[in-house]
Design a protein around this motif. Structure first.
Motif, short mmCIF file in Angstrom:
data_model
loop_
_atom_site.label_atom_id
_atom_site.label_comp_id
_atom_site.label_asym_id
_atom_site.label_seq_id
_atom_site.Cartn_x
_atom_site.Cartn_y
_atom_site.Cartn_z
N ILE A 252 43.94 37.33 41.39
CA ILE A 252 45.24 36.65 41.31
C ILE A 252 46.11 37.06 42.50
CG2 ILE A 252 47.42 36.60 40.01
CD1 ILE A 252 45.62 36.65 37.43
N ARG A 253 46.20 38.36 42.76
CA ARG A 253 47.07 38.83 43.84
C ARG A 253 46.55 38.47 45.24
NH1 ARG A 253 50.76 38.35 40.67
NH2 ARG A 253 51.59 40.10 39.51
N ASP A 254 45.24 38.20 45.35
CA ASP A 254 44.65 37.82 46.64
C ASP A 254 44.66 36.31 46.89
OD1 ASP A 254 44.15 40.45 47.28
OD2 ASP A 254 42.05 40.40 46.66
N ASP A 255 45.07 35.53 45.90
CA ASP A 255 45.04 34.07 46.03
C ASP A 255 46.45 33.57 46.34
OD1 ASP A 255 45.32 31.24 45.10
OD2 ASP A 255 43.21 31.51 44.52
N LYS A 256 46.59 32.84 47.45
CA LYS A 256 47.93 32.40 47.87
C LYS A 256 48.62 31.51 46.84
CE LYS A 256 46.37 28.58 50.89
NZ LYS A 256 46.58 27.51 49.97
N ASN A 257 47.86 30.78 46.04
CA ASN A 257 48.45 29.91 45.02
C ASN A 257 48.81 30.64 43.73
OD1 ASN A 257 48.18 27.55 46.64
ND2 ASN A 257 46.02 27.49 46.10
N LEU A 258 48.23 31.81 43.54
CA LEU A 258 48.42 32.54 42.28
C LEU A 258 49.19 33.84 42.43
CD1 LEU A 258 44.78 32.19 40.87
CD2 LEU A 258 46.73 30.68 40.44
N LYS A 259 49.34 34.33 43.64
CA LYS A 259 49.83 35.70 43.86
C LYS A 259 51.22 35.97 43.28
CE LYS A 259 51.68 35.01 48.49
NZ LYS A 259 51.59 35.41 49.87
N ASN A 260 52.02 34.93 43.05
CA ASN A 260 53.36 35.16 42.51
C ASN A 260 53.44 35.03 40.99
OD1 ASN A 260 54.57 35.69 45.03
ND2 ASN A 260 54.61 33.49 45.46
N LEU A 261 52.28 34.85 40.34
CA LEU A 261 52.28 34.79 38.88
C LEU A 261 52.73 36.13 38.29
CD1 LEU A 261 48.90 33.04 37.94
CD2 LEU A 261 51.20 32.14 37.63
N SER A 262 53.44 36.08 37.20
CA SER A 262 53.79 37.29 36.46
C SER A 262 52.58 37.67 35.61
CB SER A 262 54.99 37.05 35.56
OG SER A 262 56.12 36.75 36.35
N VAL A 263 52.14 38.93 35.76
CA VAL A 263 50.95 39.40 35.06
C VAL A 263 51.31 40.61 34.21
CG1 VAL A 263 48.61 40.32 35.29
CG2 VAL A 263 49.42 38.56 36.89
N ALA A 264 51.03 40.49 32.91
CA ALA A 264 51.22 41.61 31.98
C ALA A 264 49.84 42.09 31.57
CB ALA A 264 52.00 41.15 30.75
N ILE A 265 49.56 43.36 31.81
CA ILE A 265 48.32 43.96 31.31
C ILE A 265 48.55 44.22 29.83
CG2 ILE A 265 46.71 45.88 31.49
CD1 ILE A 265 46.80 43.97 33.96
N TYR A 266 47.61 43.78 29.01
CA TYR A 266 47.73 43.85 27.55
C TYR A 266 46.45 44.48 27.03
CZ TYR A 266 48.45 42.04 22.80
OH TYR A 266 48.62 41.92 21.45
N SER A 267 46.47 45.79 26.83
CA SER A 267 45.24 46.52 26.60
C SER A 267 45.39 47.58 25.50
CB SER A 267 44.81 47.19 27.90
OG SER A 267 43.63 47.94 27.74
N THR A 268 44.26 47.94 24.90
CA THR A 268 44.26 49.06 23.96
C THR A 268 44.27 50.39 24.72
OG1 THR A 268 41.86 48.97 23.87
CG2 THR A 268 43.06 47.85 22.10
N GLU B 103 36.46 35.33 33.54
CA GLU B 103 35.87 34.23 34.31
C GLU B 103 36.43 32.89 33.85
OE1 GLU B 103 31.42 32.65 35.07
OE2 GLU B 103 31.77 34.78 35.49
N GLU B 104 36.54 32.69 32.52
CA GLU B 104 37.16 31.46 32.00
C GLU B 104 38.60 31.34 32.50
OE1 GLU B 104 37.17 31.20 27.76
OE2 GLU B 104 34.99 31.11 27.60
N LEU B 105 39.33 32.44 32.46
CA LEU B 105 40.72 32.45 32.91
C LEU B 105 40.82 32.03 34.37
CD1 LEU B 105 43.77 33.27 32.75
CD2 LEU B 105 43.02 35.51 33.57
N MET B 106 40.04 32.65 35.23
CA MET B 106 40.15 32.37 36.67
C MET B 106 39.73 30.94 36.98
SD MET B 106 41.71 34.98 37.61
CE MET B 106 41.93 34.36 39.27
N ASN B 107 38.72 30.42 36.29
CA ASN B 107 38.33 29.01 36.48
C ASN B 107 39.48 28.08 36.11
OD1 ASN B 107 35.76 29.71 37.36
ND2 ASN B 107 34.84 29.45 35.34
N TYR B 108 40.18 28.41 35.04
CA TYR B 108 41.33 27.61 34.62
C TYR B 108 42.46 27.70 35.65
CZ TYR B 108 45.62 26.34 32.19
OH TYR B 108 46.84 25.79 31.86
N LEU B 109 42.82 28.93 36.05
CA LEU B 109 43.94 29.10 36.99
C LEU B 109 43.69 28.44 38.33
CD1 LEU B 109 44.98 32.82 36.36
CD2 LEU B 109 46.17 30.75 35.58
N LYS B 110 42.44 28.38 38.75
CA LYS B 110 42.11 27.82 40.07
C LYS B 110 41.82 26.32 40.03
CE LYS B 110 40.66 32.08 42.21
NZ LYS B 110 39.67 32.72 43.07
#
Length: 147
Positions: free
Chosen positions: A75-91, A40-47
């Protein structure tokens, strides 16, 4: 600075955020890193209208309030963010998580390494890829970064 890499990490684990930052300090890359405790913090920042969009977003899957899958979809549904490079970083190395994030449009899936040198190597490799060209040939075999 044109050669500075803008990086964002969303991860609820303070130790993992610290480990990630230490690893970037060891890469010799010029970077600007912003970290968030949850999606939620991330998406508020990106938007936010004044946000400089990052070169790459690292997303943990299991976070409170808004998880990595929800963020990826948003991110993929937002026209301003959809082209961001996204790396999933998980255990998680769960094949369903890997499949779902691939289908939803993540650029790469990284299982968090326990070894510091491996983490430095992986992060350096991921942030120096030119995702604009790499994603044209994206396939499931190159999606999962094996350590």
């Amino acid at each position: 600075m044109a050669d500075t890499i803008y990086i964002v990490l969303a991860d609820d684990d303070a130790d993992d955020r610290s480990f990630f930052e230490e690893a970037f300090n060891s890469t010799q890359l010029r970077y600007n890193l912003k970290m968030f405790n949850d999606g939620e913090e991330l998406m508020n920042y990106l938007k936010a209208p004044d946000t400089v969009l990052p070169s790459i977003v690292f997303l943990d899957l299991n976070m409170p309030r808004k998880n990595g899958i929800e963020c990826l979809k948003e991110i993929r549904d937002d026209k301003n963010l959809k082209n961001l490079s996204v790396a999933i970083y998980s255990t998680s190395s769960n094949s369903e998580d890997i499949h779902d994030t691939f289908v939803l449009g993540a650029n790469i899936y990284i299982t968090k390494p326990n070894n510091f040198r491996e983490l430095v190597r992986v992060l350096h490799k991921v942030v120096t890829v030119n995702w604009q060209f790499h994603t044209a040939n994206l396939n499931k075999e190159t999606f999962l970064m094996t350590i």
